[in-house]
Scaffold this active site. Structure first.
Site, mmCIF file in Angstrom:
data_model
loop_
_atom_site.group_PDB
_atom_site.id
_atom_site.type_symbol
_atom_site.label_atom_id
_atom_site.label_comp_id
_atom_site.label_asym_id
_atom_site.label_seq_id
_atom_site.Cartn_x
_atom_site.Cartn_y
_atom_site.Cartn_z
ATOM 1 N N SER A 70 0.714 -0.985 0.186
ATOM 2 C CA SER A 70 0.080 0.143 0.359
ATOM 3 C C SER A 70 0.900 1.254 0.487
ATOM 4 O O SER A 70 2.148 1.573 -0.962
ATOM 5 C CB SER A 70 -1.255 0.019 0.769
ATOM 6 O OG SER A 70 -2.333 0.744 1.098
ATOM 7 N N ASP A 101 -5.591 -4.416 -1.611
ATOM 8 C CA ASP A 101 -4.741 -3.469 -1.534
ATOM 9 C C ASP A 101 -3.718 -5.217 -0.676
ATOM 10 O O ASP A 101 -4.269 -5.959 -0.256
ATOM 11 C CB ASP A 101 -5.028 -2.934 -0.250
ATOM 12 C CG ASP A 101 -4.144 -2.297 0.764
ATOM 13 O OD1 ASP A 101 -3.597 -2.808 1.344
ATOM 14 O OD2 ASP A 101 -4.364 -0.750 0.503
#
Length: 317
Positions: free
Chosen positions: A98, A209
């Site tokens: 991320s 993610d």
């Protein structure tokens, strides 16, 4: 006259029609050229033993930094970089999840002062491209474009430092690591928070993610050959603000799930940093003062761990 019930149903139909129309015109992110490898889930004890055996048999152990996810709290990663830079310590390997994937990409492609300048000049509007559809609120392509602009390399495999970008394969329910392919597309995929960003199609699988399964990608760093791993967790030390809103409840739910699910991996790092953000928000990058405060927290956390790191590296200065 039209009854109130009929009128309400008509308005509902119009709203649904508009939503489906917007959905049909929305962005689809399909990145099939990224090279993804499965991440081996290594038990804590096994990882420590493997690292020790490897370090005992080489003159210079390979150092890795595993930059964790945490949205705007990622500014703390900059402080970790600064503390290492001051000591002349450079990682041989970096992995990122991320916002940590942004840190990894910038670290691999720039000198420290350039990274610092880019992060203080950065503005949120540069990476937010609104997407009105059921797929997600943010397209993500602006983030990919920004990353490619500020790395200056065409492919992950071209980066001067061995780099792994981590994402979650929802279709196959596993963590994966990108080791080759477009850097910006890899970072976009790693940063695609479910329900916020439009997810990624990758060879018919849906990816989101990396923090869902690998918040701080220590295992990925081991897999790339690291002997010593600094894990930087900028997320779990402080929950996001909790208010009676959809955004806050979703953020706190993601926080609980990710921090519990990935605790064993985080703990397996040789040096596990968990700096506490001066701002509990996950979306407020703030101005120069706020960014400096966040950087300072990361800097102090790394400074405190330097004696231990130097001992592992066999350095006395």
């Amino acid at each position: 006259m039209i009854s109130a019930v009929v009128l309400a149903r008509f308005r509902h139909f119009i709203a649904l029609s508009l939503l489906f129309t917007l959905s049909g015109c929305s962005t689809t992110n399909e990145y099939n050229d990224l090279t993804a490898v499965d991440i081996k889930l290594v038990a804590n004890e096994e990882a420590a033993q493997t690292a020790q055996l490897s370090a005992d048999n080489i003159d210079k152990p390979k150092l890795a930094i595993a930059f964790g996810g945490g949205a705007s709290r990622g500014m703390m990663h900059l402080g970790v970089m600064r503390a290492l830079e001051e000591e002349g310590i450079k990682a041989d390997i970096v992995t990122g999840t991320s916002v940590g994937s942004i840190a990894a990409a910038l670290y691999s492609s720039n000198e420290y002062l350039d990274v610092q300048r880019k992060m203080f000049e950065f503005a949120e509007h540069e990476v937010v491209d609104i997407n009105l559809s059921r797929k997600g609120l943010i397209k993500g392509k602006a983030l990919a474009k920004w990353v490619n602009k500020h790395t200056g390399y065409d492919d992950i495999s071209d980066l001067p430092i061995t780099t792994g970008i981590v994402a979650t394969n929802l279709t196959q329910q596993k963590a994966v690591m990108f080791t080759a392919g477009d850097i910006g597309e890899a970072v976009q995929t790693s940063s695609s928070v479910p329900g916020v960003f439009v997810p990624i199609y990758h060879n018919e699988d849906i990816l989101v993610d990396g923090g869902v399964l690998s918040l701080v990608p220590v295992y990925a760093a081991r897999q790339l050959g690291a002997d010593i791993v600094i894990g930087v967790d900028v997320f779990c030390s402080l929950p996001p603000p909790l208010k009676y809103t959809a955004v806050d409840t979703m953020a706190n739910t993601f926080w609980i799930q990710s921090c519990i699910a990935t605790k064993q991996e985080v703990d397996s790092a040789d040096i596990a940093l968990a700096p506490v953000s001066p701002d509990p928000s996950l979306v407020n990058f703030g101005g120069p003062l706020e960014r400096t405060a966040a950087m300072e927290v990361g800097y102090q956390a790394m400074r405190e761990a330097l004696p231990e790191l130097k001992a592992m590296l066999g350095r006395s200065f």
